[in-house]
Design a protein around this motif. Structure first.
Motif, PDB file in Angstrom:
ATOM      1  N   ILE A   1       1.032  -1.148  -0.037  1.00 30.55           N
ATOM      2  CA  ILE A   1      -0.081  -0.046  -0.085  1.00 30.55           C
ATOM      3  C   ILE A   1       0.936   1.149  -0.111  1.00 30.55           C
ATOM      4  CG2 ILE A   1      -1.867   1.227   1.206  1.00 30.55           C
ATOM      5  CD1 ILE A   1      -2.523  -1.482  -0.027  1.00 30.55           C
ATOM      6  N   LEU A   2       0.753   2.307  -1.000  1.00 31.89           N
ATOM      7  CA  LEU A   2       1.630   3.338  -0.936  1.00 31.89           C
ATOM      8  C   LEU A   2       0.855   4.455  -0.937  1.00 31.89           C
ATOM      9  CD1 LEU A   2       4.232   4.450  -2.103  1.00 31.89           C
ATOM     10  CD2 LEU A   2       3.355   4.171  -4.260  1.00 31.89           C
ATOM     11  N   SER A   3       1.390   5.516  -0.139  1.00 32.47           N
ATOM     12  CA  SER A   3       0.825   6.665   0.070  1.00 32.47           C
ATOM     13  C   SER A   3       1.748   7.466  -0.791  1.00 32.47           C
ATOM     14  CB  SER A   3       0.939   7.152   1.477  1.00 32.47           C
ATOM     15  OG  SER A   3       0.405   8.556   1.544  1.00 32.47           O
ATOM     16  N   THR A   4       0.906   8.679  -1.534  1.00 30.48           N
ATOM     17  CA  THR A   4       1.777   9.158  -2.312  1.00 30.48           C
ATOM     18  C   THR A   4       1.426  10.904  -2.206  1.00 30.48           C
ATOM     19  OG1 THR A   4      -0.260   9.504  -4.169  1.00 30.48           O
ATOM     20  CG2 THR A   4       1.389   7.529  -4.654  1.00 30.48           C
ATOM     21  N   GLY A   5       2.347  11.670  -2.483  1.00 29.81           N
ATOM     22  CA  GLY A   5       1.878  13.220  -2.317  1.00 29.81           C
ATOM     23  C   GLY A   5       0.923  13.532  -3.226  1.00 29.81           C
ATOM     24  N   GLY A   6       0.215  14.758  -2.755  1.00 34.31           N
ATOM     25  CA  GLY A   6      -1.032  15.196  -3.395  1.00 34.31           C
ATOM     26  C   GLY A   6      -0.666  15.372  -4.755  1.00 34.31           C
ATOM     27  N   GLY A   7       0.330  15.612  -5.320  1.00 31.46           N
ATOM     28  CA  GLY A   7       0.854  16.024  -6.788  1.00 31.46           C
ATOM     29  C   GLY A   7       1.166  14.946  -7.595  1.00 31.46           C
ATOM     30  N   VAL A   8       1.501  13.845  -6.953  1.00 27.77           N
ATOM     31  CA  VAL A   8       2.109  12.644  -7.829  1.00 27.77           C
ATOM     32  C   VAL A   8       1.195  12.269  -8.982  1.00 27.77           C
ATOM     33  CG1 VAL A   8       2.552  10.103  -7.757  1.00 27.77           C
ATOM     34  CG2 VAL A   8       3.432  11.580  -6.023  1.00 27.77           C
ATOM     35  N   PHE A   9      -0.166  12.216  -8.745  1.00 21.92           N
ATOM     36  CA  PHE A   9      -1.012  11.732  -9.977  1.00 21.92           C
ATOM     37  C   PHE A   9      -1.410  12.617 -10.715  1.00 21.92           C
ATOM     38  CE2 PHE A   9      -5.155   9.651 -11.167  1.00 21.92           C
ATOM     39  CZ  PHE A   9      -4.516   8.251 -11.513  1.00 21.92           C
ATOM     40  N   LEU A  10      -1.065  14.098 -10.802  1.00 26.88           N
ATOM     41  CA  LEU A  10      -1.270  14.940 -11.748  1.00 26.88           C
ATOM     42  C   LEU A  10      -0.299  14.811 -12.819  1.00 26.88           C
ATOM     43  CD1 LEU A  10      -1.439  18.206  -9.342  1.00 26.88           C
ATOM     44  CD2 LEU A  10      -3.454  16.713 -10.165  1.00 26.88           C
ATOM     45  N   SER A  11       0.736  14.290 -12.728  1.00 22.06           N
ATOM     46  CA  SER A  11       1.621  13.901 -13.904  1.00 22.06           C
ATOM     47  C   SER A  11       1.258  12.752 -14.845  1.00 22.06           C
ATOM     48  CB  SER A  11       3.086  13.763 -13.473  1.00 22.06           C
ATOM     49  OG  SER A  11       3.900  13.095 -14.313  1.00 22.06           O
ATOM     50  N   GLY A  12       1.156  12.797 -16.021  1.00 26.50           N
ATOM     51  CA  GLY A  12       0.726  11.779 -16.944  1.00 26.50           C
ATOM     52  C   GLY A  12       1.721  10.515 -16.785  1.00 26.50           C
ATOM     53  N   PRO A  13       3.169  10.824 -16.715  1.00 25.80           N
ATOM     54  CA  PRO A  13       3.786   9.782 -16.816  1.00 25.80           C
ATOM     55  C   PRO A  13       3.676   9.118 -15.462  1.00 25.80           C
ATOM     56  CG  PRO A  13       5.059  11.450 -17.874  1.00 25.80           C
ATOM     57  CD  PRO A  13       3.729  12.037 -17.270  1.00 25.80           C
ATOM     58  N   ASN A  14       3.451   9.642 -14.435  1.00 25.75           N
ATOM     59  CA  ASN A  14       3.269   9.076 -13.147  1.00 25.75           C
ATOM     60  C   ASN A  14       1.832   8.324 -13.037  1.00 25.75           C
ATOM     61  OD1 ASN A  14       5.570  10.143 -11.919  1.00 25.75           O
ATOM     62  ND2 ASN A  14       4.451  11.868 -10.830  1.00 25.75           N
ATOM     63  N   ARG A  15       0.876   8.903 -13.612  1.00 24.53           N
ATOM     64  CA  ARG A  15      -0.360   8.080 -13.950  1.00 24.53           C
ATOM     65  C   ARG A  15      -0.155   6.850 -14.534  1.00 24.53           C
ATOM     66  NH1 ARG A  15      -2.261  13.287 -14.782  1.00 24.53           N
ATOM     67  NH2 ARG A  15      -2.733  12.713 -17.072  1.00 24.53           N
ATOM     68  N   ALA A  16       0.575   6.734 -15.767  1.00 25.96           N
ATOM     69  CA  ALA A  16       0.840   5.754 -16.523  1.00 25.96           C
ATOM     70  C   ALA A  16       1.877   4.689 -15.573  1.00 25.96           C
ATOM     71  CB  ALA A  16       1.632   5.886 -17.680  1.00 25.96           C
ATOM     72  N   ALA A  17       2.776   4.976 -14.868  1.00 27.09           N
ATOM     73  CA  ALA A  17       3.376   4.216 -14.011  1.00 27.09           C
ATOM     74  C   ALA A  17       2.626   3.646 -13.178  1.00 27.09           C
ATOM     75  CB  ALA A  17       4.634   4.911 -13.364  1.00 27.09           C
TER      76      ALA A  17
END
Length: 181
Positions: free
Chosen positions: A79-95
């Motif tokens: 289970i991974l907690s991410t920072g609030g901005g992580v998912f805003l990046s398209g490459p991060n969403r894809a990863a």
């Protein structure tokens, strides 16, 4: 009951959504590891997120955040907690989609404000009107967060434990992610 987590479940959403608290509770219930991307960044830099923002800027922080995210997604499912901005990046969403599943903890602005208004270390809220900034950020980010694989509503009065149960129920709808044994 035992559980088998097949992919990392990344908690995404706004600051104050409960990604860390809920993530820890979910990990404990499932008997799996819990990881926090902000903690990993702070450990690697030997600085807080706020200090990194102040010294190096948001762009530098986001680049390091992306590297840490990829490293954490390569490990055993957790289970991974991410920072609030992580998912805003398209490459991060894809990863996250390639290696795991994104779970948006959807929390209304008034609840977020109650949770973050007394806290420090929120560099994006260091503005003359932090509440308005929070509301603007939520309005801008919600459409992107809505792209998450799963959405868990966590409104007023929803405890960490109740939200963790909702997350587990959502994960169970994805047999490619979680199954009960």
């Amino acid at each position: 009951m035992g559980w088998h987590l097949k992919k990392t479940a990344a908690m995404v959403g706004m600051m104050g959504a409960g990604k860390t608290a809920v993530g820890r509770a979910v990990a404990q219930r499932l008997g799996v590891a819990f990881r926090d991307s902000d903690t990993e960044i702070e450990r690697a830099a030997n600085m807080t997120v706020a200090e990194i923002f102040a010294r190096d800027g948001e762009g530098f922080f986001r680049a390091k955040e992306a590297l840490v995210l990829r490293r954490l997604l390569e490990g055993r499912p957790a289970i991974l907690s991410t920072g609030g901005g992580v998912f805003l990046s398209g490459p991060n969403r894809a990863a996250i989609r390639d290696r795991g599943v994104a779970v948006w903890l959807a929390v209304p602005a008034e609840v977020l404000w109650e949770r973050v208004r007394h806290g420090e270390g929120r560099p994006l809220l260091a503005t003359p009107d932090p509440r308005a900034t929070l509301e603007r950020l939520l309005a801008e980010r919600a459409p992107v967060y809505a792209e998450a694989d799963l959405t868990v509503e966590a409104g007023p009065g929803c405890s960490v434990e109740a939200t963790a149960e909702r997350v587990i129920a959502a994960l169970l709808t994805r047999p490619d992610v979680l199954e009960a044994r």
